[in-house]
Scaffold this motif. Structure first.
Motif, PDB file in Angstrom:
ATOM      1  N   THR A 102      -9.165  -7.300 -10.593  1.00  0.00           N
ATOM      2  CA  THR A 102      -7.822  -7.845 -10.145  1.00  0.00           C
ATOM      3  C   THR A 102      -7.110  -7.041  -9.564  1.00  0.00           C
ATOM      4  OG1 THR A 102      -6.724  -7.210 -12.304  1.00  0.00           O
ATOM      5  CG2 THR A 102      -7.777  -9.296 -12.192  1.00  0.00           C
ATOM      6  N   ASP A 103      -7.396  -5.702  -9.413  1.00  0.00           N
ATOM      7  CA  ASP A 103      -6.549  -4.676  -8.590  1.00  0.00           C
ATOM      8  C   ASP A 103      -6.679  -5.297  -7.143  1.00  0.00           C
ATOM      9  OD1 ASP A 103      -6.562  -1.827  -7.475  1.00  0.00           O
ATOM     10  OD2 ASP A 103      -5.021  -2.330  -8.681  1.00  0.00           O
ATOM     11  N   THR A 104      -5.762  -4.673  -6.525  1.00  0.00           N
ATOM     12  CA  THR A 104      -5.585  -4.752  -5.161  1.00  0.00           C
ATOM     13  C   THR A 104      -4.615  -3.604  -4.520  1.00  0.00           C
ATOM     14  OG1 THR A 104      -4.828  -6.175  -3.148  1.00  0.00           O
ATOM     15  CG2 THR A 104      -3.518  -6.511  -5.071  1.00  0.00           C
ATOM     16  N   GLN A 105      -4.075  -3.618  -3.364  1.00  0.00           N
ATOM     17  CA  GLN A 105      -3.063  -2.642  -2.937  1.00  0.00           C
ATOM     18  C   GLN A 105      -1.757  -3.322  -3.083  1.00  0.00           C
ATOM     19  OE1 GLN A 105      -4.119  -1.934   1.335  1.00  0.00           O
ATOM     20  NE2 GLN A 105      -4.973   0.105   0.433  1.00  0.00           N
ATOM     21  N   TYR A 106      -0.817  -2.428  -3.497  1.00  0.00           N
ATOM     22  CA  TYR A 106       0.599  -2.537  -3.418  1.00  0.00           C
ATOM     23  C   TYR A 106       1.231  -1.544  -2.620  1.00  0.00           C
ATOM     24  CZ  TYR A 106      -1.236  -4.527  -7.950  1.00  0.00           C
ATOM     25  OH  TYR A 106      -1.744  -5.274  -8.638  1.00  0.00           O
ATOM     26  N   PHE A 107       2.234  -2.261  -1.846  1.00  0.00           N
ATOM     27  CA  PHE A 107       2.750  -1.475  -0.764  1.00  0.00           C
ATOM     28  C   PHE A 107       4.323  -1.133  -1.123  1.00  0.00           C
ATOM     29  CE2 PHE A 107      -0.028  -1.811   2.868  1.00  0.00           C
ATOM     30  CZ  PHE A 107      -0.956  -2.805   2.312  1.00  0.00           C
TER      31      PHE A 107
END
Lengths: 116, 108
Positions: A102-107
């Motif tokens: 479920t992880d992705t990038q956070y900006f």
């Protein structure tokens, strides 16, 4: 928003001067990234880090260096700024390499840099 | 080499009309694709990912491996959908490659 801050948020500098941008996270994520955002080019990866003192180049790394001495901080340095480095710089974090997770990038909020 | 292509820089649609933002990718491995959105004066945020097969804010996207596409669709556009949209590919090693973005304007 994930706990990511960038400093400074805005900077104007002159050609030939060194510039350091800071990205700070409170999420204890393993991966950190620096991108630049330019019209017509989208986001392009400059450098990224996969752990403390572990960094690698992205597609537009020339003229940039990075350092990561602590999990929470990722510094981007322009040794001698040029006008072509005028851009908006985004930091991002990510945790998992596990595909399908479920992880992705956070900006972060971005830093607007102008080199005169 | 991996690449993400968004052919439309600008896209305008009327409120209530369907919208489709195109994304094509090139990658030799098994792709993992995302759509990110950036509203005015806000940071980029994840809209959806192909793994989840979810619908967020009425948007859906289906991965078509045969056509190497991951187009973003919404049947009825709303004014609040006006934003910059980026398609992104995650590769082995946790690198992300972004397209050049599509600026969507929904006309009232």
């Amino acid at each position: 928003d994930a706990g990511i801050t960038q400093s400074p948020r805005h900077k104007v500098t002159e050609t030939g001067t060194p510039v350091t941008l800071r990205c700070h996270q409170t999420e204890n994520h393993r991966y950190m990234y620096w991108y630049r955002q330019d019209p017509g080019h989208g986001l392009r990866l400059i450098h990224y880090s996969y752990g403390v003192k572990d960094t690698d180049k992205g597609e537009v790394s020339d003229g940039y260096s990075v350092s990561r001495s602590k999990t929470e901080d990722f510094l981007l340095t322009l040794e001698s700024a040029t006008s072509s480095q005028t851009s908006v710089y985004f930091c991002a974090i990510s945790e998992s390499v596990r595909r399908g997770g479920t992880d992705t990038q956070y900006f972060g909020p971005g830093t607007r840099l102008t080199v005169l | 080499a991996q690449r993400v292509t968004q052919p439309e820089k600008l896209l305008s649609v009327f409120k209530g009309a369907p919208v489709e933002l195109k994304c094509n990718y090139s990658y030799s491995g098994s792709p993992e694709l995302f759509w990110y959105v950036q509203y005015s004066r806000q940071r980029l945020q994840l809209l959806l990912r192909h793994i989840s097969r979810e619908s967020i804010k009425g948007f859906t996207a289906d991965l078509n491996k045969g056509e190497t596409s991951f187009h973003l669709k919404k049947p009825f556009a709303q004014e609040e959908d006006s934003a910059m949209y980026y398609c992104a590919l995650r590769t082995f090693g946790n690198q992300f490659y972004f397209g050049t973005g599509t600026s969507l304007t929904v006309i009232p």
